[in-house]
Design an enzyme around this catalytic site. Structure first.
Site, PDB file in Angstrom:
ATOM      1  CB  SER A   6      67.828  74.201   5.060  1.00 44.51           C
ATOM      2  OG  SER A   6      67.573  73.061   4.279  1.00 44.51           O
ATOM      3  CG  ASP A 142      70.879  70.586   1.789  1.00 48.89           C
ATOM      4  OD1 ASP A 142      71.628  69.767   2.363  1.00 48.89           O
ATOM      5  OD2 ASP A 142      69.730  70.827   2.188  1.00 48.89           O
ATOM      6  CG  ASP A 144      70.366  71.302   6.453  1.00 51.23           C
ATOM      7  OD1 ASP A 144      70.396  70.933   5.265  1.00 51.23           O
ATOM      8  OD2 ASP A 144      69.314  71.373   7.106  1.00 51.23           O
ATOM      9  CG  ASP A 146      68.544  68.080   5.046  1.00 51.98           C
ATOM     10  OD1 ASP A 146      69.038  68.685   4.077  1.00 51.98           O
ATOM     11  OD2 ASP A 146      67.448  68.399   5.553  1.00 51.98           O
TER      12      ASP A 146
END
Length: 340
Positions: A6, A142, A144, A146
């Site tokens: 993440s 960021d 990942d 999302d």
């Protein structure tokens, strides 16, 4: 399921399991967790077959069906060496944008760049490039992808609170946001709450975490919610946060309003806010530590409606977070450092 860190550094890379809100299978999740912890993916005695499914073309086609752009914007994309650039660059180009890529080589070790755009140092090159190229917009994902944060044409950072203000205003102007509620978290800036209130909109705060925002969105039937960190959810489009879609929604709004990003922020004034992180060995409830509890109570009394204090622990690291928002940066900084 994906292998991801993440927004965290490479040492936090691990398995991330995402399930729909009505299809949570506890036993299956526990089984996957046990397999991961036992290291069976790496030490399997039987041959392991890996099937690669390239879903990017379907994802891209679905977005191109929904969004059409007429303005040819110049956009700088900083993917932080995460997955965002691999999909965002060709997609934005097909929509007619001129794209300048930064750190768009996917590398889970995140070389030379922290994958969390909320860290000011990670946005320095994006800001400089937006100014140098006279771009309309800078986008930072960021790890990942999302979440997304933005840089306006003047080099000013626009976080999730700014995005919520822009989207809520656009919805109001076009007959949306019928329940006149925007969902965010306790981390949201006091200025957003005040600005929305002046337009007759209530800011509903939840605990920190997109899952709590989603729960409240579904419960209240609101059109938009999100976190200051850039995680925005549009439940009528999707029940998950998607930084690429968030950025496209912003570009779409810029086109429909025929305004720059800085112009769309008119009416939203951020109040001074400070966040101090403190390393801890254990996460004891703050109210059980008498010195902290009494200091926090005294500070809340002093703020008395002119600011907000939030004490919480990080969900992923051994950190305590001291956040204070108010109308005087010097005062809240002094208080935050004292509590820290």
């Amino acid at each position: 399921m994906q292998i991801t860190g993440s927004h965290n550094p490479k040492e936090y890379n691990g398995l991330k399991i995402a399930v729909g809100p009505s299809t949570i299978h506890g036993r299956e999740i526990q089984k996957l967790r046990e397999i991961a912890e036992a290291g069976k993916f790496l030490g399997a005695k039987k041959p392991v077959t890996i099937t690669r499914m390239d879903l990017a073309p379907k994802y891209e086609a679905e977005i191109l069906k929904r969004i059409k752009l007429k303005r040819k914007l110049k956009v700088v994309v900083d993917a932080g060496n995460g997955v965002g650039g691999e999909i965002a660059i060709p997609l934005y180009e097909k929509l007619g944008c001129t794209v300048i890529p930064l750190y768009c080589d996917v590398d889970g070790r995140f070389p030379n760049h922290h994958p969390d755009p909320t860290i000011p140092a990670s946005l320095k090159q994006l800001i400089a490039t937006v100014k140098k190229e006279k771009a309309d917009l800078g986008i930072a994902f960021d790890g990942d992808a999302d979440r997304a944060l933005f840089v306006d044409e003047n080099g000013e950072v626009v976080d999730g609170d700014g995005m919520l203000w822009i989207v809520a205003g656009h919805l109001l102007d076009n007959g949306g946001l019928e329940n006149r509620k925007v969902i965010s978290t306790v981390m949201s800036n006091l200025g957003l709450e005040i600005a929305l209130r002046e337009r007759g909109v209530e800011l509903v705060r939840t605990a920190v975490g997109d899952k709590y925002v989603l729960e409240e969105l579904l419960r209240s039937g609101s059109d938009v919610g999100g976190e200051q960190s850039g995680h925005i959810i549009f439940p009528k489009r999707s029940l998950v946060g998607d930084g690429i879609v968030t950025a496209l929604t912003l570009v779409e709004t810029m086109e429909e309003k025929n305004e720059s990003l800085s112009q769309m922020l008119s009416g939203f004034v951020k109040y001074p806010q400070i966040l101090v992180n403190v390393k801890v060995k254990e996460k004891r409830p703050f109210e059980t530590v008498s010195e902290i509890a009494s200091a926090a109570k005294a500070l809340e009394s002093e703020l008395d409606g002119q600011g907000r204090l939030l004490l919480r622990y990080s969900g992923t690291e051994n950190l305590a977070r001291v956040m204070i928002g108010g109308n005087d940066q010097t005062i809240i900084t002094k208080h935050a450092n004292y509590l820290a």
